[in-house]
Design an enzyme around this catalytic site. Structure first.
Site, mmCIF file in Angstrom:
data_model
loop_
_atom_site.group_PDB
_atom_site.id
_atom_site.type_symbol
_atom_site.label_atom_id
_atom_site.label_comp_id
_atom_site.label_asym_id
_atom_site.label_seq_id
_atom_site.Cartn_x
_atom_site.Cartn_y
_atom_site.Cartn_z
ATOM 1 N N ARG A 16 25.553 -7.529 92.205
ATOM 2 C CA ARG A 16 25.387 -8.809 92.904
ATOM 3 C C ARG A 16 24.106 -8.838 93.746
ATOM 4 O O ARG A 16 24.026 -9.546 94.751
ATOM 5 C CB ARG A 16 26.617 -9.126 93.765
ATOM 6 C CG ARG A 16 27.879 -9.328 92.950
ATOM 7 C CD ARG A 16 29.012 -9.862 93.804
ATOM 8 N NE ARG A 16 30.199 -10.107 92.977
ATOM 9 C CZ ARG A 16 31.156 -9.213 92.746
ATOM 10 N NH1 ARG A 16 31.058 -8.005 93.290
ATOM 11 N NH2 ARG A 16 32.185 -9.513 91.994
ATOM 12 N N LYS A 42 12.105 -17.225 91.649
ATOM 13 C CA LYS A 42 12.678 -17.730 90.411
ATOM 14 C C LYS A 42 12.689 -16.623 89.358
ATOM 15 O O LYS A 42 11.698 -15.942 89.158
ATOM 16 C CB LYS A 42 11.856 -18.907 89.875
ATOM 17 C CG LYS A 42 12.188 -20.246 90.480
ATOM 18 C CD LYS A 42 11.472 -21.334 89.700
ATOM 19 C CE LYS A 42 11.799 -22.718 90.203
ATOM 20 N NZ LYS A 42 11.111 -23.755 89.404
ATOM 21 N N GLU A 64 -2.927 -21.734 86.267
ATOM 22 C CA GLU A 64 -2.006 -21.830 87.395
ATOM 23 C C GLU A 64 -2.759 -21.886 88.723
ATOM 24 O O GLU A 64 -2.281 -22.484 89.687
ATOM 25 C CB GLU A 64 -1.034 -20.647 87.389
ATOM 26 C CG GLU A 64 -0.073 -20.630 86.199
ATOM 27 C CD GLU A 64 1.099 -21.571 86.369
ATOM 28 O OE1 GLU A 64 1.139 -22.325 87.355
ATOM 29 O OE2 GLU A 64 1.990 -21.553 85.488
ATOM 30 N N LYS A 123 1.725 -21.476 97.288
ATOM 31 C CA LYS A 123 3.078 -21.358 96.744
ATOM 32 C C LYS A 123 4.061 -20.951 97.832
ATOM 33 O O LYS A 123 5.178 -21.480 97.898
ATOM 34 C CB LYS A 123 3.109 -20.354 95.598
ATOM 35 C CG LYS A 123 4.510 -20.153 95.046
ATOM 36 C CD LYS A 123 4.573 -20.058 93.573
ATOM 37 C CE LYS A 123 6.010 -20.144 93.072
ATOM 38 N NZ LYS A 123 6.127 -19.575 91.722
ATOM 39 N N GLU A 156 14.364 -25.575 95.243
ATOM 40 C CA GLU A 156 13.826 -26.677 94.438
ATOM 41 C C GLU A 156 14.732 -27.905 94.454
ATOM 42 O O GLU A 156 15.105 -28.453 93.417
ATOM 43 C CB GLU A 156 13.591 -26.224 92.993
ATOM 44 C CG GLU A 156 12.630 -27.147 92.244
ATOM 45 C CD GLU A 156 12.281 -26.634 90.850
ATOM 46 O OE1 GLU A 156 12.492 -27.382 89.893
ATOM 47 O OE2 GLU A 156 11.782 -25.504 90.746
ATOM 48 N N ARG A 198 9.479 -28.464 96.126
ATOM 49 C CA ARG A 198 9.120 -27.355 95.230
ATOM 50 C C ARG A 198 8.934 -27.815 93.792
ATOM 51 O O ARG A 198 8.230 -27.176 93.006
ATOM 52 C CB ARG A 198 10.176 -26.248 95.296
ATOM 53 C CG ARG A 198 9.790 -25.032 94.465
ATOM 54 C CD ARG A 198 10.638 -23.813 94.746
ATOM 55 N NE ARG A 198 10.227 -22.697 93.901
ATOM 56 C CZ ARG A 198 10.631 -21.453 94.059
ATOM 57 N NH1 ARG A 198 11.456 -21.133 95.031
ATOM 58 N NH2 ARG A 198 10.214 -20.505 93.237
ATOM 59 N N ASN A 254 5.937 -27.696 89.363
ATOM 60 C CA ASN A 254 6.120 -27.874 87.922
ATOM 61 C C ASN A 254 5.061 -28.783 87.304
ATOM 62 O O ASN A 254 5.189 -29.164 86.138
ATOM 63 C CB ASN A 254 7.514 -28.452 87.627
ATOM 64 C CG ASN A 254 8.611 -27.459 87.917
ATOM 65 O OD1 ASN A 254 8.483 -26.278 87.640
ATOM 66 N ND2 ASN A 254 9.703 -27.947 88.499
ATOM 67 N N HIS A 275 4.170 -28.395 83.726
ATOM 68 C CA HIS A 275 5.134 -27.500 83.093
ATOM 69 C C HIS A 275 6.145 -28.215 82.204
ATOM 70 O O HIS A 275 6.645 -27.627 81.246
ATOM 71 C CB HIS A 275 5.865 -26.682 84.156
ATOM 72 C CG HIS A 275 5.036 -25.598 84.750
ATOM 73 N ND1 HIS A 275 3.861 -25.841 85.442
ATOM 74 C CD2 HIS A 275 5.190 -24.247 84.750
ATOM 75 C CE1 HIS A 275 3.348 -24.685 85.843
ATOM 76 N NE2 HIS A 275 4.133 -23.711 85.442
ATOM 77 N N HIS A 313 6.201 -26.592 78.817
ATOM 78 C CA HIS A 313 7.375 -25.879 78.314
ATOM 79 C C HIS A 313 7.830 -26.445 76.970
ATOM 80 O O HIS A 313 8.257 -25.693 76.080
ATOM 81 C CB HIS A 313 8.523 -25.973 79.317
ATOM 82 C CG HIS A 313 8.362 -25.068 80.488
ATOM 83 N ND1 HIS A 313 9.231 -25.090 81.576
ATOM 84 C CD2 HIS A 313 7.467 -24.093 80.769
ATOM 85 C CE1 HIS A 313 8.851 -24.181 82.451
ATOM 86 N NE2 HIS A 313 7.778 -23.573 81.985
ATOM 87 N N HIS A 369 1.818 -19.295 77.861
ATOM 88 C CA HIS A 369 2.318 -20.186 78.906
ATOM 89 C C HIS A 369 1.203 -20.926 79.646
ATOM 90 O O HIS A 369 1.260 -22.149 79.810
ATOM 91 C CB HIS A 369 3.157 -19.385 79.904
ATOM 92 C CG HIS A 369 3.640 -20.188 81.066
ATOM 93 N ND1 HIS A 369 4.549 -21.211 80.939
ATOM 94 C CD2 HIS A 369 3.318 -20.135 82.390
ATOM 95 C CE1 HIS A 369 4.776 -21.755 82.128
ATOM 96 N NE2 HIS A 369 4.051 -21.116 83.025
#
Length: 377
Positions: free
Chosen positions: A131, A153, A195, A236, A246, A250, A254, A257, A261, A276
């Site tokens: 955990r 993330k 980026e 960031k 998010e 946040r 993206n 993205h 994506h 990417h």
């Protein structure tokens, strides 16, 4: 004085103030060789499980192991194939099994030594084993240093799309060794640079202007490169502190993205066709062009963004992707999975100009489909 205190003058430290989960991002050359000292200065555990890939391991695994051993850290390693397809169920299970077999406890750490793929996968495993165990990011690509290693993330890909399974699990330390960037291929460095540009396009127009003037020095190395990485990490970190999960701002990270994506999924994550950062580059241009089409921004801004990305050698059009792509309706399915439909409408990051991005949660899918169809011709 400990090794962690002896810092080169060019090293930068960006602090991410998240209360009990606060951590530092160290930016500068030679950090892999000093990883053991940084580890012992910040973490209580004395065991580590290193996750890396075949490309990175041949250069940096041995120096990292030596550094950890010198400072009394018992470490084991797992080397996986390189590439986006490594972010899979099977490899997540393999990493988790290795971490448990190594008897890594909660105060010990999983160390991600690699680019964004390894960071996402190793971070996911660190977040679910027992955990949650300690997690250290040692990003070896520009893209990972300025983006994926910061913010917590993690995730893997599924047949339904990219990063659809994962957890938020903040690192305890990020070591961005800028010396390793000299070993990247030109294509890998360019992909990471996309980026960097993103932060200027979100809300820092002065940074985009600075990059237009200094991108050659960033590519060549030296103080401009370290400065660009530090600015990106601060940008960031600021967003993550404000909106860690998010639920609001946040989402601006993206930018590019959602389109990107979908294009990655359309190529079946074939890195010979699209990586990417290249998908993000095309996606950022598409976001500006789509904003202009909706009369939200000037077409001149879209042209300016495309001109800069093209100047550094990044693709900027869907037609720049080699090979056939699936029909537009398949791209739309990927877009819907990536950013979920809300009330029959899509959420996108759009713009009112360079450095003026915003979250639009009421974009009609029909408008997006029509736009993509036009951009493919």
């Amino acid at each position: 004085m400990s090794a962690a205190m002896l810092r080169p003058a060019e090293e930068r430290i960006v602090h991410v103030p998240l209360g009990e989960r606060a951590y530092d991002i160290l930016i500068g050359p030679g950090l892999i060789g000093r990883a053991g000292g940084e580890f012992t200065a910040r973490l209580k555990g004395r065991r580590a499980a290193i996750i890396t890939d075949e490309n990175v391991a041949s250069h940096y695994l041995a120096p990292l192991m030596d550094s950890l051993q010198t400072d009394g850290i018992e470490a084991v390693s797992l080397t996986l194939p390189a590439g986006e397809k490594t972010k899979s169920f099977d490899n997540l299970a393999a990493v988790a099994d290795m971490v448990l077999s190594a008897k890594i406890e909660r105060n010990d750490a999983v160390i991600a030594l690699g680019g964004g793929v390894i960071g996402d996968l190793a971070g996911f495993a660190a977040g679910i084993v027992r955990r949650g165990v300690r997690f250290v990011q040692i990003p070896t690509s520009l893209l990972a240093q300025v983006d994926s290693s910061v913010g917590g993330k993690t995730g893997i890909n599924t047949r339904h799309g990219k990063n659809l399974l994962g957890v938020f699990h903040q690192p305890d330390l990020v070591l961005a060794d800028t010396a390793v960037l000299d070993s990247l291929s030109p294509r890998e460095f360019r992909a990471g640079y996309a980026e960097v540009v993103k932060y200027g396009l979100i809300d820092k127009p002065y940074f985009f202007h600075w990059l237009e003037k200094h991108w050659k020095q960033v590519f060549e190395g030296g103080p401009e490169r370290n400065e660009a990485i530090a600015i990106s990490c601060r940008a960031k970190a600021d967003v993550v502190v404000e909106d860690e999960r998010e639920t609001g701002r946040r989402a601006l990270l993206n930018l590019g993205h959602t389109f990107g994506h979908a294009l990655e999924a359309a190529t079946s994550y074939d890195s010979s066709r699209l990586v990417h950062g290249e998908g993000v580059a095309i996606g950022m241009v598409l976001a500006h062009q789509f904003s202009a089409r909706l009369n939200l921004a000037s077409p001149d801004d879209a042209q300016r963004v495309a001109a800069h990305l093209s100047e550094v050698g990044l693709p900027t059009r869907i037609t720049d992707i080699e090979g056939e792509l699936p029909p537009t309706d398949v791209l739309m399915d990927a877009i819907a999975q990536d950013k979920k439909v809300k009330g029959g409408k899509l959420t996108f990051i759009l713009t009112r100009g360079v450095g003026q991005s915003f979250v639009a949660d009421d974009v009609p899918p029909s408008e997006v489909a029509s736009f993509l169809e036009d951009m493919r011709s």
